[in-house]
Structure formats: structure tokens, C-alpha cells
Design an enzyme around this catalytic site. Structure first.
Site, short mmCIF file in Angstrom:
data_model
loop_
_atom_site.label_atom_id
_atom_site.label_comp_id
_atom_site.label_asym_id
_atom_site.label_seq_id
_atom_site.Cartn_x
_atom_site.Cartn_y
_atom_site.Cartn_z
CG ASP A 25 -3.91 -0.81 10.06
OD1 ASP A 25 -4.66 -1.09 11.00
OD2 ASP A 25 -3.30 -1.67 9.39
CG HIS A 63 -5.45 -4.06 1.58
ND1 HIS A 63 -5.83 -5.30 1.13
CD2 HIS A 63 -5.60 -4.06 2.92
CE1 HIS A 63 -6.21 -6.01 2.17
NE2 HIS A 63 -6.09 -5.30 3.27
N1 ACO Z 1 3.74 3.66 0.33
C1 ACO Z 1 4.45 3.81 -0.82
N2 ACO Z 1 4.49 2.91 -1.83
C2 ACO Z 1 3.76 1.79 -1.65
C3 ACO Z 1 2.98 1.56 -0.49
C4 ACO Z 1 3.00 2.54 0.52
N3 ACO Z 1 2.29 2.38 1.63
N4 ACO Z 1 2.38 0.36 -0.59
C5 ACO Z 1 2.75 -0.15 -1.77
N5 ACO Z 1 3.58 0.70 -2.43
C6 ACO Z 1 4.17 0.54 -3.76
C7 ACO Z 1 5.29 -0.49 -3.73
O1 ACO Z 1 6.54 0.10 -3.49
C8 ACO Z 1 5.18 -1.07 -5.12
O2 ACO Z 1 5.74 -0.14 -6.03
P1 ACO Z 1 6.55 -0.68 -7.32
O3 ACO Z 1 5.52 -1.38 -8.16
O4 ACO Z 1 7.13 0.54 -7.96
O5 ACO Z 1 7.60 -1.62 -6.82
C9 ACO Z 1 3.68 -1.07 -5.40
O6 ACO Z 1 3.14 -0.01 -4.60
C10 ACO Z 1 2.98 -2.39 -5.05
O7 ACO Z 1 3.23 -2.66 -3.67
P2 ACO Z 1 3.55 -4.09 -3.07
O8 ACO Z 1 4.47 -3.92 -1.91
O9 ACO Z 1 3.94 -5.04 -4.15
O10 ACO Z 1 2.11 -4.50 -2.55
P3 ACO Z 1 1.79 -5.72 -1.60
O11 ACO Z 1 0.43 -6.16 -1.99
O12 ACO Z 1 2.86 -6.74 -1.62
O13 ACO Z 1 1.79 -5.08 -0.14
C11 ACO Z 1 1.06 -3.81 1.72
C12 ACO Z 1 0.62 -4.59 0.47
C13 ACO Z 1 1.98 -4.70 2.59
C14 ACO Z 1 -0.19 -3.50 2.53
C15 ACO Z 1 1.79 -2.52 1.29
O14 ACO Z 1 0.90 -1.71 0.55
C16 ACO Z 1 2.35 -1.75 2.48
O15 ACO Z 1 3.44 -2.05 2.94
N6 ACO Z 1 1.57 -0.76 3.01
C17 ACO Z 1 2.01 -0.04 4.19
C18 ACO Z 1 1.78 -0.89 5.45
C19 ACO Z 1 0.31 -0.99 5.81
O16 ACO Z 1 -0.41 -0.01 5.82
N7 ACO Z 1 -0.10 -2.22 6.15
C20 ACO Z 1 -1.47 -2.48 6.59
C21 ACO Z 1 -2.24 -3.21 5.54
S1 ACO Z 1 -3.91 -3.46 6.06
C22 ACO Z 1 -3.78 -4.70 7.19
O17 ACO Z 1 -2.99 -5.59 7.12
C23 ACO Z 1 -4.66 -4.63 8.29
#
Ligand code: ACO
Length: 431
Positions: free
Chosen positions: A366, A309
Site C-alpha cells: 500500500d 506486515h
Molecule cells: N508504524 C510504526 N510501528 C509499527 C508499524 C507501523 N506501520 N507496524 C508495526 N509497528 C510496530 C508495532 O507498534 C509493534 O511494536 P512493539 O513491538 O514495540 O509493540 C511492532 O512493530 C510489531 O507490530 P504488530 O502491530 O504486532 O504487527 P502485526 O503483524 O500485528 O500488524 C500490520 C501488521 C497491521 C500490517 C501493522 O504493521 C500496521 O498496522 N501497519 C500499518 C497499516 C498498514 O500498512 N496495513 C497494510 C498491510 S498490507 C495489507 O493488508 C494489504
């Protein structure tokens, strides 16, 4: 002025050897922001913040989140208390009007929500044009935008409260009709004697002229889910609603935009993706460890959906409540869902894995919600629609707050241009 005091009250930027001071704004929960409204005027430069991770777009009194501590409060009330003691209609009132309603206010609000829940018969014709395979989120967004054709006064900002009630009352009917369309069944009209949540389920699962008893466990579970989704401050869809609303677009157009933003798999669409991911893992022999490795691999695009998140760097409090609720609902119904088992295993292993620990990745709202929707018989492509029903009061609260803010401006970010510099036009014959 004392230099120490200046540092406390203002932030000082040194740019090209010149110093500029900017006011510091402190919120009621102690969060601190640097007010850079005059940055460009004073310095000629802008800030660049990819994905707005550090940008406060507004001041708001609706919802407070402390992502480091895992705190979520609507209008000052902790989410845990509201999920346990309140109901969705009360939470709608709280978010939109800023205080918990007394009995009289609640009765009037409830009455108006039930008495505006029919949609214009003309709108039923729109549903006929969609193919049965149409995703209900697309239908939802178009139908909500279409409401502005039936209530054009919304364009002139007239009757804002009446249009808010219409929006809240009609979205559940629009959503249920979208579902009926997808399964090829006749529409079931809203019933005034049912609670908001029971009415949604009744319109989805009953058939006309055959009333259906909605199990209390379903009604309560859905109500809790709606409360947990009701607001989450400046997330992607809410910021979209504010962005669209800032041009003074009407309520229905603004809400429709919010629905579209919610649909994406990185936002509300993740609940559908989670179940699809769990099903895929089950079909692959239940080898969840393989998928944890895939999520960690830089060579794979696979993400653990329902994990991570932007704001929570600790447990998402909603996920904690939903994990318990999912177990409870399944126990009450005597269902054993292998997907819950896989989800719990994924969570357990991820929370011990350095990759997830270092990046502070926890289950989000979720991760467990889909397990409950499945138990209620709600199909996967309706999950995000239910999320939209829950998030609607939050969108409305923010839209209304923005409209009522004196001096609110149209939202218009800037950019750092990286394209070609001025080029000479070459006529087609010479290219
Ligand atoms: N699985 C694996 N790795 C992940 C995940 C995940 N679900 N989420 C983040 N990471 C990793 C990224 O690859 C990144 O790694 P790095 O630093 O080596 O590059 C690090 O964690 C930081 O992640 P970001 O993508 O920069 O985080 P951001 O804040 O931009 O994105 C998000 C947040 C979109 C929620 C992301 O965690 C994600 O895509 N999660 C899966 C989708 C999801 O569950 N969305 C619902 C969110 S809740 C809502 O909107 C209701």
C-alpha cells in the site's frame, strides 16, 4: 520405533506429565506445521493464538509466501514474472483454475468476462438511495451481496463457474458505478472491445456517448496493480471469505464479506490512509522526520501507514515493483508528485532507523500504490475499491478451493472464556 524418527515425524506435547504425539505436516515449499486437529479430543485443551499469527487455518495450493525471504508466488509463478509478462485476466484464470490458460481457454474466459459485465438495471435504483458522500467500499459490499438476489441459484451451489464469471465481470461495473454516483455523473456502461483494466477506467472517466481513449500507460499500470493485488494467501479478507464460505454461504455473500474485511485501515484501507498521511506531512511543511519520531513514540497512536506486515519480515516484493512502477508512470506522464518525494524520504530514513530495523518493518504493497492511482486521477476513496477488484480472483480461488476440499468443515474457532462465572439472577426490584 526409533525415537529420533518419531521426533522428525511427530511433535510431542507434554501436558500435566502426560505425552501426546501430533503429526507434522510439511508443505511443498518445506514449511512445517503441527496438525493439532485431535488436540482437544486427546487432551481436553485448546491452543490460544491472538491474531492467528501461528495458526494454519487450511492447506492451500493457491499462493506461496516466504515472508523472511520476500517471496510471493501465485500457483508457483513468481510475482515479478507475472507482473512483467502476464495480464490480469490471465492471472485470474491462473489463480482460479490452477494453470496458465492456453489461447483457446483465455479467449473463452475473456469472452465470458466481457459478456457478463452488465448489471441488472434494477440494481441502478439501489445506487440512487445512497448519499453522494457514501464511501464506495460500503456501496461495493452491499451491491455484491445484492447480486445474490438477482442470481438466487447461487444459493444452491448451482452453476458455480457461471457465478464466478458473473462476479469477476460485474465487480468492475459495480465499482465504476459507485464512483459515478459519488461524483454525480451518469453511469457509463461496460465495453466489450476494451481490456478488463481499460474498461474500468473507461467506465469511471468517460461520459455516455463520448468514448474516451484510455492512455496505454494507465491501462498497463492498472493491470499491473491488479496483478500485484490478486492474491496473498490467508490474509484478513481472504480468511473472512473462507470463514463465511465455510458455512456454505453463496459466492456473492462470501465476496461481500471479503470486501468489508478489506476496507479496514490495517488491511486494504491502508492505501487510502497512506496518501492521507503523506498529504498531512506535506501540509505540515514536509517535515517527514517528525512523523518518523511520532511513529516510534509509545505515547502516540500514529503509525507509519503502508509500513509493516504480519508476514513479510523483509521487503514486500510487491512494494519493490510498485516503487519502480510509480516512478515510471510519473516520468511517462511528466508529473512531479511531491508525495512521492516524501514517501521515498520516509522509506529511506525508516530503513536506517533501529526501531524499524529491529521490528523488521518495510514498506508494504500500500505504500506506493496510491501514488500511481493519484497520477491516474483516481480519487483517494476509490483506492481500496481498486484493491478489491484486484483481490477478487484470489478470494474466488480460495472460496472455490475450500468448496472442492473433501471433508472441509465449517470454520468455528474456540475461545478461553474470561467473563463472570455462574451468577444468580437478581430481580430488577432488588438491584
Ligand atoms: N508504524 C510504526 N510501528 C509499527 C508499524 C507501523 N506501520 N507496524 C508495526 N509497528 C510496530 C508495532 O507498534 C509493534 O511494536 P512493539 O513491538 O514495540 O509493540 C511492532 O512493530 C510489531 O507490530 P504488530 O502491530 O504486532 O504487527 P502485526 O503483524 O500485528 O500488524 C500490520 C501488521 C497491521 C500490517 C501493522 O504493521 C500496521 O498496522 N501497519 C500499518 C497499516 C498498514 O500498512 N496495513 C497494510 C498491510 S498490507 C495489507 O493488508 C494489504
Amino acid at each position: 520405533m526409533n525415537d529420533n524418527l518419531t521426533l522428525v515425524d511427530t511433535a510431542r506435547l507434554v501436558l500435566h506429565d502426560r505425552e501426546y504425539d501430533f503429526p507434522i505436516i510439511t508443505g511443498t515449499e518445506g514449511e512445517v506445521g503441527i496438525d493439532i486437529a485431535q488436540l482437544r479430543n486427546k487432551t481436553g485443551v485448546i491452543t490460544l493464538d491472538n491474531g492467528y499469527g501461528n495458526t494454519g487455518a487450511c492447506q492451500s495450493a493457491v499462493t506461496f509466501i516466504d515472508g523472511e525471504k520476500g517471496i510471493l508466488q501465485y500457483r508457483g509463478y513468481p510475482i515479478e514474472i507475472l507482473a512483467e509478462k502476464s495480464n490480469f485476466v490471465e492471472v485470474c484464470y491462473l489463480l482460479i483454475f490452477g494453470h496458465l490458460p492456453n489461447q483457446d481457454e483465455l479467449d473463452k474466459f475473456q469472452f465470458s468476462l466481457t459478456h457478463h459485465s452488465l448489471i441488472h438495471e434494477g440494481m441502478k435504483k439501489f445506487y440512487e438511495g445512497y448519499p453522494p458522500s457514501a464511501h464506495p467500499m460500503g456501496i461495493l459490499s452491499s451491491m455484491v451481496s445484492s447480486l445474490s438476489a438477482f442470481y438466487p441459484e447461487a444459493d444452491y451451489n448451482a452453476d458455480i463457474e457461471l457465478n464466478i464469471v458473473r462476479m469477476l465481470a460485474k465487480l468492475k461495473t459495480i465499482a465504476a458505478f459507485a464512483y459515478k454516483k459519488s461524483v454525480g455523473q451518469p453511469y457509463v456502461y461496460p465495453r466489450n472491445d476494451l481490456s478488463y483494466s481499460a474498461d474500468i477506467l473507461h467506465m469511471m472517466f468517460a461520459v455516455p456517448s463520448e468514448p474516451l481513449e484510455i492512455p496505454k500507460v494507465f491501462e498497463d499500470a492498472l493491470d499491473k496493480l491488479l496483478i500485484l493485488h490478486a492474491d496473498h494467501e490467508q490474509n484478513c479478507s481472504t480468511s473472512t471469505v473462507r470463514m463465511v464460505g465455510s458455512s456454505e454461504a453463496n459466492l456473492f455473500a462470501s465476496m461481500s464479506a471479503g470486501i468489508s474485511a478489506l476496507w479496514g485501515p490495517l488491511h486494504g484501507g491502508a492505501n487510502q490512509e497512506v496518501i492521507e498521511m503523506l498529504e498531512k506531512i506535506r501540509a505540515d511543511g514536509g517535515n517527514y522526520k517528525k512523523y518518523i519520531e511520532l511513529a516510534k513514540s509509545k505515547d502516540s497512536k500514529f503509525k507509519l501507514m503502508g509500513f509493516g506486515h504480519r508476514v513479510y519480515k523483509n521487503f514486500d516484493p510487491r512494494a519493490k515493483i510498485l516503487e519502480i512502477a510509480a516512478e515510471r508512470v510519473l516520468n511517462l506522464l511528466g508529473i512531479k508528485d511531491p508525495l512521492l518525494e516524501i514517501a521515498k524520504n520516509l522509506e529511506e530514513i525508516a530503513l536506517k532507523d533501529p526501531f524499524f530495523i529491529e521490528r523488521k518493518l518495510y514498506p508494504n504493497v500500500d505504500f506506493y500504490s496510491g501514488i500511481i492511482y493519484r497520477a491516474m486521477g483516481i480519487p483517494t476513496n476509490m483506492f481500496t475499491v481498486i484493491f478489491a477488484l484486484g483481490r477478487l480472483p484470489g478470494w474466488i480461488a480460495h472460496w472455490k478451493e475450500m468448496r472442492e476440499t473433501l471433508g472441509a468443515r465449517i470454520n468455528r474457532p474456540r475461545q478461553i472464556y474470561t467473563g463472570e462465572t455462574k451468577r444468580h439472577y437478581i430481580p430488577l426490584s432488588d438491584r
